[in-house]
Write a protein that holds these residues in place. Structure first.
Motif, mmCIF file in Angstrom:
data_model
loop_
_atom_site.group_PDB
_atom_site.id
_atom_site.type_symbol
_atom_site.label_atom_id
_atom_site.label_comp_id
_atom_site.label_asym_id
_atom_site.label_seq_id
_atom_site.Cartn_x
_atom_site.Cartn_y
_atom_site.Cartn_z
ATOM 1 N N PHE A 97 0.842 -1.201 0.000
ATOM 2 C CA PHE A 97 0.000 0.000 0.000
ATOM 3 C C PHE A 97 0.877 1.251 0.000
ATOM 4 N N ARG A 129 -1.067 10.763 -3.018
ATOM 5 C CA ARG A 129 -2.272 11.376 -2.448
ATOM 6 C C ARG A 129 -2.266 11.419 -0.925
ATOM 7 N N ALA A 172 -9.675 7.078 4.696
ATOM 8 C CA ALA A 172 -9.122 5.726 4.589
ATOM 9 C C ALA A 172 -9.732 4.992 3.403
ATOM 10 N N THR A 173 -11.040 5.127 3.235
ATOM 11 C CA THR A 173 -11.703 4.448 2.114
ATOM 12 C C THR A 173 -11.187 4.989 0.786
ATOM 13 N N ALA A 174 -10.998 6.291 0.724
ATOM 14 C CA ALA A 174 -10.465 6.897 -0.504
ATOM 15 C C ALA A 174 -9.077 6.338 -0.807
ATOM 16 N N ALA A 175 -8.242 6.236 0.223
ATOM 17 C CA ALA A 175 -6.879 5.728 0.030
ATOM 18 C C ALA A 175 -6.905 4.264 -0.402
ATOM 19 N N LEU A 176 -7.779 3.486 0.211
ATOM 20 C CA LEU A 176 -7.881 2.067 -0.138
ATOM 21 C C LEU A 176 -8.367 1.889 -1.566
ATOM 22 N N ASP A 177 -9.291 2.742 -1.993
ATOM 23 C CA ASP A 177 -9.783 2.644 -3.363
ATOM 24 C C ASP A 177 -8.684 2.990 -4.366
ATOM 25 N N LEU A 178 -7.871 3.982 -4.009
ATOM 26 C CA LEU A 178 -6.718 4.332 -4.858
ATOM 27 C C LEU A 178 -5.772 3.144 -4.989
ATOM 28 N N PHE A 179 -5.525 2.489 -3.870
ATOM 29 C CA PHE A 179 -4.618 1.343 -3.868
ATOM 30 C C PHE A 179 -5.197 0.218 -4.713
ATOM 31 N N GLY A 180 -6.507 0.005 -4.567
ATOM 32 C CA GLY A 180 -7.165 -1.068 -5.317
ATOM 33 C C GLY A 180 -6.871 -0.964 -6.792
ATOM 34 N N ALA A 181 -6.863 0.239 -7.324
ATOM 35 C CA ALA A 181 -6.679 0.443 -8.757
ATOM 36 C C ALA A 181 -5.211 0.434 -9.144
ATOM 37 N N THR A 220 -2.795 -1.669 -7.685
ATOM 38 C CA THR A 220 -2.068 -2.856 -7.226
ATOM 39 C C THR A 220 -1.330 -3.533 -8.380
#
Lengths: 341, 341
Positions: free
Chosen positions: A299, A308, A327-336, A338
């Motif tokens: 991550f 970001r 946190a959700t925004a950061a996780l969504d960024l990571f999702g795309a 990976t």
């Protein structure tokens, strides 16, 4: 394909290090440890290839965890105890997990100076704490280093730590026997020990049982023996454990008794199948810890995320964005972002 | 686009709940908490929309953390203390973070029964611990629930916990003031308190200072006062904190003094800017915790990962695969399976 795919280069490096290390080449061992401590992606691939290759040979040592705060005489104890073991013909590796030294970048000189006699013995190997910023990181690589030492033929691997934060639990989770070294103290002394550590200790060793402090050390030992009796004995352990003992590291008094207790406990657990069960459980626990740590590493090293994060962190600190939304925004960024996605 | 994109439905639900909740509708508050506690993806989207909407209105309450093991009279204390506050015209919300109740599926009846008078007051709101398997999960949702209570106009949000594992630290990390409730005890009592908790406490309250136990409670208070004096005072706090007090929850003795100390400390910290700085730091800490927890959730719910994990775990437990190699294999599987990838 679920196994990591090492490159030809990393395979070759792993092959070479593995055979030199198993032949007892100390420089190969030192280099292998440096390799597992490295965070570079190609080093990591080679380290995993090396660990995989050596894994069937690992597990042969008695893994001892030792904790003690500065001033209790930990270095003197390790020096005396280690010397006794090498004089009995055993090969001893000493590894340090010291989150406080991580910030200063390790302490190679310090460690070798404070265990001068032991460090000169060919049967001993002393490795300072890796200089990593985070306790998790320090401990993660130490687990792999234990395996390397075992493959290199060490009979005893002693992992020492200072009693900072979770470091004791982490060391107990990678060793077979856990000992706590204490200095003699007044009646208030019992307070000073974190409650949790009493529960993971197999042996409490009250040091400095010599000269003026001899009587105080014996009293402190008796206090701890009393406290340990109040605790529930672990059903898998023999009568009398956990145990409190008084020792003098300076005069090497009581160290033979400590080793006798350790080997008795180790053999008991081995023959009862408890040792093997515990090591399996530890291995599964390490896997999950590695997964959690690895997830965060991936991550944090994602370019989209790291671009970001400072902005998100600022918005949260200024009260403009709820932490959960950031946190959700950061996780969504990571999702795309990976790798492999 | 870095912010999570709520659907039209979740926006509408958030809008409706937000306005009813701000108007003081208790059923809307209860429903909003249930929404925040839900793990369903559409509920989570609506919960984040709701939290975002209410966030500017949050932060108005005094957030008090209270810890105490079973038997110290925690329910009686909360009932008496809460009744005193509502009688002074304050609105009080009581939230529980109890990892031990998580396994049994919460304890709504239990909580309402044990605080019978308080639960009947319209100025009070009692919410049991959410029934989630894991402490992290329990605490994560409680943080959001505090915000909902603040938006609903509560003046005091009391978060209670039992002293299990890390639950006290987690509650201290989401509150402004942290109090520990203890029962009177002998001289050995000091040992029973984890060292770490003394360091996060603002107030130590020795309960049951009534009847036969009055003198014992006072002695215990004095013991703790002595221990607290040995600790370094936090530079941002006024003289005399952390403080030990004796109270009788049963007779409501000393509760006015507790409230006076709490408000004095709260106002001091607020006017010194310490309260705001601490809340900002907490918010950033929550964000990182949410990220770690969310990473693991996404990992564990990935179909590719969950199909392979039992096999990897078995291979590690049987000693056929090093933990680090298994972890890397699992992480690589996740990498290719991440949503959006």
């Amino acid at each position: 394909m679920t196994e990591p795919r090492p490159t030809a280069d990393s395979e070759a490096l792993a092959d070479e290090l593995a055979s030199r290390l198993e032949a007892g080449d100390r420089r190969a061992l030192a280099r292998a440890i440096t390799l597992v401590e490295s965070t570079r992606a190609d080093h990591r691939r080679a380290a995993l290839a090396l660990v995989s290759r050596l894994y069937p040979k690992a597990g042969s040592a008695m893994r001892i965890g030792l904790s003690g705060t500065p001033g209790v005489g930990k270095s003197t104890f390790i020096e005396s105890f280690g010397m006794m073991l090498v004089e009995r013909g055993l090969k001893v590796a000493v590894l340090a997990v010291d989150p406080s030294s991580a910030r200063t970048g390790g302490s190679i000189l310090g460690d070798k100076t404070r265990m001068e006699r032991l460090s000169r013995r060919p049967e001993a190997f002393i490795r300072p704490s890796p200089s990593r910023a985070e306790l998790g990181g320090v401990a993660r690589r130490t687990r792999e280093t234990i395996l390397l030492c075992e493959a290199a033929g060490f009979d005893v691997v002693l992992v020492e730590t200072v009693g900072v934060g979770q470091s004791e639990t982490m060391v107990a989770d990678m060793t077979d026997i856990f000992a706590l070294l204490l200095a003699p103290g007044g009646g208030d002394e019992l307070q000073g020990v974190k409650r949790g550590i009493m529960e993971i200790c197999d042996l409490i060793l009250v040091n400095k049982a010599d000269g003026d402090l001899r009587a105080a050390a014996e009293r402190t030992r008796a206090d701890y023996a009393g406290a340990l009796r109040l605790m529930r004995r672990r059903p898998q352990d023999p009568e009398g454990f956990p145990k409190a003992m008084a020792v003098s590291a300076l005069r090497a008094d009581g160290l033979a008794e400590v080793w006798a207790e350790m080997t008795a406990l180790f053999e008991w657990r081995r023959s009862a199948g408890v040792l093997e069960a515990r090591r399996r459980e530890q291995a599964v626990g390490w896997m999950w810890q590695e997964i959690r740590a690895g997830l965060f590493e991936r991550f944090a090293s994602s370019p989209r995320v790291s671009a970001r994060m400072p902005g998100l962190e600022r918005e949260v600190a200024e009260g403009r964005l709820p932490p959960e939304v950031a946190a959700t925004a950061a996780l969504d960024l990571f999702g795309a972002a990976t790798p492999g996605g």
